[in-house]
Motif scaffolding. Structure first.
Motif, PDB file in Angstrom:
ATOM      1  N   ALA A 327      67.056  18.128  29.956  1.00 48.37           N
ATOM      2  CA  ALA A 327      68.035  17.975  29.122  1.00 48.37           C
ATOM      3  C   ALA A 327      68.161  18.987  28.458  1.00 48.37           C
ATOM      4  CB  ALA A 327      67.409  16.386  28.433  1.00 48.37           C
ATOM      5  N   ALA A 328      69.368  19.160  27.033  1.00 49.03           N
ATOM      6  CA  ALA A 328      69.411  20.298  26.881  1.00 49.03           C
ATOM      7  C   ALA A 328      68.380  19.927  25.218  1.00 49.03           C
ATOM      8  CB  ALA A 328      70.377  20.097  26.326  1.00 49.03           C
ATOM      9  N   ASP A 329      68.341  19.101  24.177  1.00 47.76           N
ATOM     10  CA  ASP A 329      67.727  18.254  23.381  1.00 47.76           C
ATOM     11  C   ASP A 329      66.629  17.414  23.667  1.00 47.76           C
ATOM     12  OD1 ASP A 329      69.816  16.671  23.207  1.00 47.76           O
ATOM     13  OD2 ASP A 329      70.879  17.897  21.455  1.00 47.76           O
ATOM     14  N   ARG A 330      66.652  16.463  22.599  1.00 50.59           N
ATOM     15  CA  ARG A 330      65.136  15.199  23.089  1.00 50.59           C
ATOM     16  C   ARG A 330      66.364  14.498  22.708  1.00 50.59           C
ATOM     17  NH1 ARG A 330      60.357  14.324  18.773  1.00 50.59           N
ATOM     18  NH2 ARG A 330      62.468  14.033  17.247  1.00 50.59           N
ATOM     19  N   LYS A 331      67.201  14.269  22.218  1.00 47.43           N
ATOM     20  CA  LYS A 331      68.388  13.249  22.139  1.00 47.43           C
ATOM     21  C   LYS A 331      68.765  12.965  23.828  1.00 47.43           C
ATOM     22  CE  LYS A 331      72.964  11.653  19.455  1.00 47.43           C
ATOM     23  NZ  LYS A 331      73.824  12.148  19.551  1.00 47.43           N
ATOM     24  N   GLY A 332      69.301  13.493  24.004  1.00 43.91           N
ATOM     25  CA  GLY A 332      69.472  13.933  25.119  1.00 43.91           C
ATOM     26  C   GLY A 332      68.589  13.183  26.198  1.00 43.91           C
ATOM     27  N   ALA A 333      67.063  13.609  26.452  1.00 42.23           N
ATOM     28  CA  ALA A 333      66.588  13.297  27.101  1.00 42.23           C
ATOM     29  C   ALA A 333      66.508  11.553  26.857  1.00 42.23           C
ATOM     30  CB  ALA A 333      65.330  13.904  26.636  1.00 42.23           C
ATOM     31  N   LEU A 334      65.975  10.999  25.686  1.00 36.81           N
ATOM     32  CA  LEU A 334      66.259   9.357  25.286  1.00 36.81           C
ATOM     33  C   LEU A 334      67.077   9.024  25.847  1.00 36.81           C
ATOM     34  CD1 LEU A 334      64.960   9.809  21.407  1.00 36.81           C
ATOM     35  CD2 LEU A 334      63.494   9.364  24.069  1.00 36.81           C
ATOM     36  N   ILE A 365      62.403   7.527  16.784  1.00 33.53           N
ATOM     37  CA  ILE A 365      63.698   8.218  17.408  1.00 33.53           C
ATOM     38  C   ILE A 365      64.535   7.871  18.595  1.00 33.53           C
ATOM     39  CG2 ILE A 365      63.894  10.457  18.158  1.00 33.53           C
ATOM     40  CD1 ILE A 365      60.925  11.871  16.463  1.00 33.53           C
ATOM     41  N   SER A 366      65.340   7.701  18.011  1.00 29.57           N
ATOM     42  CA  SER A 366      67.018   6.661  18.948  1.00 29.57           C
ATOM     43  C   SER A 366      68.087   7.471  19.345  1.00 29.57           C
ATOM     44  CB  SER A 366      66.696   5.600  18.229  1.00 29.57           C
ATOM     45  OG  SER A 366      67.587   4.465  19.447  1.00 29.57           O
ATOM     46  N   PRO A 367      68.207   7.346  20.718  1.00 31.26           N
ATOM     47  CA  PRO A 367      69.650   8.398  20.450  1.00 31.26           C
ATOM     48  C   PRO A 367      70.453   7.633  19.832  1.00 31.26           C
ATOM     49  CG  PRO A 367      68.780   7.639  22.323  1.00 31.26           C
ATOM     50  CD  PRO A 367      67.434   7.212  21.813  1.00 31.26           C
ATOM     51  N   ASP A 368      70.926   6.104  20.033  1.00 33.75           N
ATOM     52  CA  ASP A 368      71.227   5.076  19.518  1.00 33.75           C
ATOM     53  C   ASP A 368      71.252   4.846  18.678  1.00 33.75           C
ATOM     54  OD1 ASP A 368      73.421   3.441  19.366  1.00 33.75           O
ATOM     55  OD2 ASP A 368      73.237   2.240  20.731  1.00 33.75           O
ATOM     56  N   ALA A 369      70.917   5.087  16.844  1.00 34.29           N
ATOM     57  CA  ALA A 369      70.477   4.170  15.925  1.00 34.29           C
ATOM     58  C   ALA A 369      71.054   2.277  15.595  1.00 34.29           C
ATOM     59  CB  ALA A 369      70.581   4.732  14.567  1.00 34.29           C
ATOM     60  N   ALA A 469      57.548  13.960  29.233  1.00 34.86           N
ATOM     61  CA  ALA A 469      56.446  14.593  28.060  1.00 34.86           C
ATOM     62  C   ALA A 469      56.614  15.874  28.697  1.00 34.86           C
ATOM     63  CB  ALA A 469      55.324  13.848  29.327  1.00 34.86           C
ATOM     64  N   GLU A 470      56.939  15.550  30.256  1.00 34.88           N
ATOM     65  CA  GLU A 470      57.237  17.770  30.480  1.00 34.88           C
ATOM     66  C   GLU A 470      58.603  18.237  30.478  1.00 34.88           C
ATOM     67  OE1 GLU A 470      59.110  17.628  34.704  1.00 34.88           O
ATOM     68  OE2 GLU A 470      58.341  19.787  34.722  1.00 34.88           O
ATOM     69  N   PHE A 471      59.408  17.455  29.556  1.00 33.59           N
ATOM     70  CA  PHE A 471      60.369  18.287  28.275  1.00 33.59           C
ATOM     71  C   PHE A 471      59.693  18.323  27.086  1.00 33.59           C
ATOM     72  CE2 PHE A 471      63.257  16.912  25.000  1.00 33.59           C
ATOM     73  CZ  PHE A 471      63.806  18.204  25.885  1.00 33.59           C
ATOM     74  N   SER A 472      58.974  17.719  26.529  1.00 31.20           N
ATOM     75  CA  SER A 472      58.403  18.119  25.518  1.00 31.20           C
ATOM     76  C   SER A 472      57.674  18.939  25.180  1.00 31.20           C
ATOM     77  CB  SER A 472      57.980  16.726  24.861  1.00 31.20           C
ATOM     78  OG  SER A 472      59.113  15.351  24.850  1.00 31.20           O
ATOM     79  N   LEU A 473      57.099  19.151  26.607  1.00 28.28           N
ATOM     80  CA  LEU A 473      55.900  20.357  26.880  1.00 28.28           C
ATOM     81  C   LEU A 473      56.329  21.994  26.667  1.00 28.28           C
ATOM     82  CD1 LEU A 473      53.416  21.291  26.865  1.00 28.28           C
ATOM     83  CD2 LEU A 473      52.525  20.513  29.684  1.00 28.28           C
ATOM     84  N   ALA A 474      57.476  21.646  27.877  1.00 25.21           N
ATOM     85  CA  ALA A 474      58.640  22.316  27.782  1.00 25.21           C
ATOM     86  C   ALA A 474      59.074  23.177  26.801  1.00 25.21           C
ATOM     87  CB  ALA A 474      59.176  22.357  29.258  1.00 25.21           C
ATOM     88  N   ASN A 475      59.704  22.290  25.851  1.00 25.50           N
ATOM     89  CA  ASN A 475      60.117  22.698  24.569  1.00 25.50           C
ATOM     90  C   ASN A 475      59.565  23.781  23.509  1.00 25.50           C
ATOM     91  OD1 ASN A 475      63.145  22.204  24.873  1.00 25.50           O
ATOM     92  ND2 ASN A 475      62.554  20.905  26.009  1.00 25.50           N
ATOM     93  N   ASP A 476      58.610  22.641  23.325  1.00 26.89           N
ATOM     94  CA  ASP A 476      57.118  23.359  22.355  1.00 26.89           C
ATOM     95  C   ASP A 476      56.647  23.929  22.679  1.00 26.89           C
ATOM     96  OD1 ASP A 476      53.443  22.029  21.407  1.00 26.89           O
ATOM     97  OD2 ASP A 476      55.972  22.476  20.177  1.00 26.89           O
ATOM     98  N   ILE A 477      56.525  24.223  24.131  1.00 25.75           N
ATOM     99  CA  ILE A 477      55.689  25.691  23.783  1.00 25.75           C
ATOM    100  C   ILE A 477      56.977  26.781  24.260  1.00 25.75           C
ATOM    101  CG2 ILE A 477      55.388  27.500  26.756  1.00 25.75           C
ATOM    102  CD1 ILE A 477      53.539  24.877  27.651  1.00 25.75           C
ATOM    103  N   SER A 478      57.545  26.595  24.992  1.00 17.89           N
ATOM    104  CA  SER A 478      59.198  27.507  24.403  1.00 17.89           C
ATOM    105  C   SER A 478      59.441  27.999  22.645  1.00 17.89           C
ATOM    106  CB  SER A 478      59.964  27.007  24.497  1.00 17.89           C
ATOM    107  OG  SER A 478      61.560  28.013  24.323  1.00 17.89           O
ATOM    108  N   ARG A 479      58.871  27.005  21.921  1.00 19.38           N
ATOM    109  CA  ARG A 479      59.004  27.116  20.184  1.00 19.38           C
ATOM    110  C   ARG A 479      58.109  27.914  19.898  1.00 19.38           C
ATOM    111  NH1 ARG A 479      55.860  24.631  16.692  1.00 19.38           N
ATOM    112  NH2 ARG A 479      55.623  23.859  17.338  1.00 19.38           N
ATOM    113  N   ARG A 480      56.900  27.120  20.386  1.00 19.95           N
ATOM    114  CA  ARG A 480      56.056  28.389  20.163  1.00 19.95           C
ATOM    115  C   ARG A 480      55.427  30.038  19.993  1.00 19.95           C
ATOM    116  NH1 ARG A 480      50.906  25.410  22.124  1.00 19.95           N
ATOM    117  NH2 ARG A 480      51.717  23.862  23.132  1.00 19.95           N
ATOM    118  N   ALA A 481      56.081  29.962  21.717  1.00 23.55           N
ATOM    119  CA  ALA A 481      55.909  31.195  22.483  1.00 23.55           C
ATOM    120  C   ALA A 481      57.179  32.039  21.681  1.00 23.55           C
ATOM    121  CB  ALA A 481      55.993  31.147  23.470  1.00 23.55           C
TER     122      ALA A 481
END
Length: 642
Positions: A327-334, A365-369, A469-481
């Motif tokens: 997914a491109a972002d967390r909204k898409g993943a959810l 956090i929901s893609p559909d409020a 979890a994998e999506f979140s980890l990959a994106n967090d690592i990218s952000r921190r790196a």
């Protein structure tokens, strides 16, 4: 008396190059350092005297020495070394990974080099690759299950994969059964063949047909059988929990007993043995998704449910897991997670709560409020969720007692599944899925062939949580790196990527771009007078002040310390001078109590030739910055790249 920079090349390099970069810098003569900046002792822990009195090859990791000697030979031939990486020993016995750029000063014959510490980035890459490998094994096992079911070959393959990713020599996987006295015993699905005599070979042959049974609790794996505890023994022979091995059994160098849980509790275990350097509990955190899935598989197999292959972790959930990871972002993943769950049970309600900033409560956090009704809580305290407190998926049954239900649930009419989302041993979210009661008609079956829709959804949700979890980890690592942790700005790596992109743009017009290096003039006195927290606040304020002077597509980075960099697209010399004036004005407007305002020196250059390299651009801008500081500070030296 020392020579002036104009007559002494070594002094010029040490002034121009050493003091204006956050990296490790050095001058070397052959295999010995002649001069070092302070970052060497800060990073490696060695004293300058020790570093200067030794051959630097003494500090290079033995695996990197041959390649390092090759680079030294190339430097001796006048070649430039770019992005060469090796390991350097620290005083505490560890190694730091350094990324080198170096050249030989032909006038003096001295090697001038800089090294960037990439240890954290390499560790993050290794962790990400290991997590991806574990999840890849899980995905492959699921696909094999869909193709062949739970056969002996499937379990043998699962054990082989676990031995490989844990770097273990021996092991077994088994399910927990109970005898007529309710005592637990183990029945193996798969075990490595370590037969050592005729009796043990016959025992292994018996396993091939019906599985081995282990009932002795006075052993290391008996501890897991009787207590459900994780067991690690790196000296099994002398471990007080060990009850010995059968006569003639090969000795074990180390052992790990891993419990496998499902909703009903302990259902199986994995035993591993003989790993180089032993086992540690930390190394197993990344295997959690695999262990959870195996627990669910054992639970389903043990209860003899008739499960159609195409519906156990079906193509829908497998595809959703892949879509979540991509997914491109967390909204898409959810959105993928919710969509997959509703395809399997259209009446289910899915909510995701996650850590936001420093708030002790997890926020909805929901893609559909609109999905969550007004009565639903908008936040969740981790201590109110049994899954978050235990670290395991939890089912709150509508028919269960208050103690068995999570405190955050106000709806007691429906079953609810809570699955914690975890990476690197830390929970950062929880998936809360509410499922209406099963149909009253007992002949109505779910797609698992059972009348319990809650149990039906559990393994799928575990798989989807793994993807999230994998999506979140990959994106967090990218952000921190790619981000500076203090200011949130781009870091040196991200800035270099932006420069590379600017140089390589196929659609670049004739418009040049510009680069400005910014160095604060009084940060040491600010830290000394007011303390480092106040200094950090100034660094953050500086980043914000510079940012408001820039355009949306420009790039602002903090290189570390008090050095910042700006990339200005489509910017000629006149525009560069205007930008420099705006930045100076913005910084001079930041007040410093009792000391006027922030002062900064700026060095900027216009890049018109896209054949330039990042190293050449940085060196030119750094020279301009040095000239501004030599002119008294709080000045700007701006010009063309030469």
């Amino acid at each position: 008396p020392s020579a002036s920079p104009a007559t002494n090349p070594l002094a010029k390099v040490s002034t121009d190059f050493f003091e204006s970069t956050p990296d490790l810098t050095c001058i070397a003569d052959g295999d010995r350092f002649v001069r070092l900046n302070s970052r060497w002792s800060e990073l490696l822990g060695w004293s300058d005297e020790h570093l200067l009195s030794s051959s630097f090859m003494d500090f290079v990791h033995e695996d990197d020495r041959a390649a390092t000697l090759e680079q030294l030979a190339a430097l001796a031939q006048g070649e430039e070394v770019v992005a060469f990486e090796n390991g350097y020993a620290t005083a505490d016995g560890e190694f730091k990974q350094l990324l080198w750029n170096a050249h030989t000063d032909m006038g003096s014959g001295l090697i001038i080099a800089s090294a960037h510490d990439v240890t954290a980035a390499r560790q993050a890459e290794a962790s990400r690759e290991h997590t991806a490998r574990v999840l890849g094994v899980l995905s492959e096992l699921q696909e094999r299950y869909l193709a062949e079911g739970l056969t002996r070959d499937w379990w043998d393959h699962a054990l082989a994969e676990i031995l490989s990713i844990t770097e273990s020599s021996f092991g077994f996987i088994g399910r927990i059964e109970r005898d007529e006295d309710d005592a637990a015993y183990l029945v193996t699905y798969a075990v490595t063949n370590i037969a050592w005599n005729e009796w043990s070979r016959a025992l292994f042959d018996e396993f091939q047909t019906k599985g081995l049974e282990f009932r002795n609790h006075e052993t290391l794996f008996g501890v897991t059988l009787s207590t459900g505890e994780f067991v690690i023994a790196n000296d099994p022979t002398n471990d007080p929990r060990a009850g010995g091995l059968p006569e003639g059994h090969p000795p074990l160098g180390c052992y790990a007993g891993i419990p496998l849980f499902a909703a009903e509790g302990l259902v199986g275990m994995i035993g591993l043995a003989d790993r180089d350097n032993g086992f540690s509990s930390d190394q197993f955190d990344e295997f959690t998704p695999l262990f959870l899935a195996l627990g669910q598989i054992i639970a389903l197999d043990r209860s003899n449910q008739t499960i159609q292959r195409s519906t156990f972790l079906s193509a829908t959930s497998a595809a959703a897991g892949r879509a979540i990871r991509a997914a491109a972002d967390r909204k898409g993943a959810l959105a993928e997670l919710v969509g997959a769950t509703l395809k399997l049970n259209a009446a289910a309600q899915v909510e995701y709560y996650a850590v936001v900033g420093n708030d002790p409560q997890m926020q909805l956090i929901s893609p559909d409020a609109e999905q969550s009704g007004p009565s639903k809580p908008r936040s969740l305290h981790p201590e109110a969720c049994i899954a978050l407190m235990t670290g395991e998926p939890h089912i709150s049954r509508a028919t269960g007692s208050a103690r068995e239900r999570c405190e955050h649930l106000s709806d007691s009419q429906n079953d609810t599944i809570c699955i914690n989302v975890r990476t690197s041993g830390e929970d950062f979210g929880v998936i809360v899925t509410t499922i209406p009661p099963a149909p009253e008609d007992p002949t109505t079956e779910t797609m698992y062939g059972a009348t319990d829709p809650t149990a039906e959804l559990l393994p799928t949700l575990v798989q989807l949580a793994s993807g999230l979890a994998e999506f979140s980890l990959a994106n967090d690592i990218s952000r921190r790196a790619l981000s500076d942790p203090l200011t949130g700005l781009a870091n040196r790596t991200r800035f270099a990527q932006a420069i590379s992109a600017a140089l390589n743009r196929n659609d670049r017009r004739a418009d040049p771009f510009s680069v400005i290096l910014i160095d604060l003039d009084k940060m040491k006195s600010i830290n000394d007078r007011f303390g480092h927290p106040a200094g950090d606040a100034v660094l953050v304020a500086v980043g914000k002040a510079i940012a408001v002077t820039l355009r949306e597509d420009d790039t602002l980075a903090r290189f570390g310390g008090d050095e910042y960099a700006v990339l200005l697209h489509e910017c000629d010399l006149e525009q560069l001078q205007n930008a420099g004036h705006r930045i100076h004005s913005a910084l001079n407007s930041i007040p410093i109590e009792g000391d006027g305002s922030v002062h900064a020196s700026l060095g900027g250059i216009v890049v018109s030739d896209n054949d330039s390299t990042w190293h050449e651009i940085y060196r030119a801008a750094d020279s301009a910055l040095y000239a501004a500081k030599q002119a008294g500070g709080n000045k700007a030296q701006l010009g063309d790249l030469r």
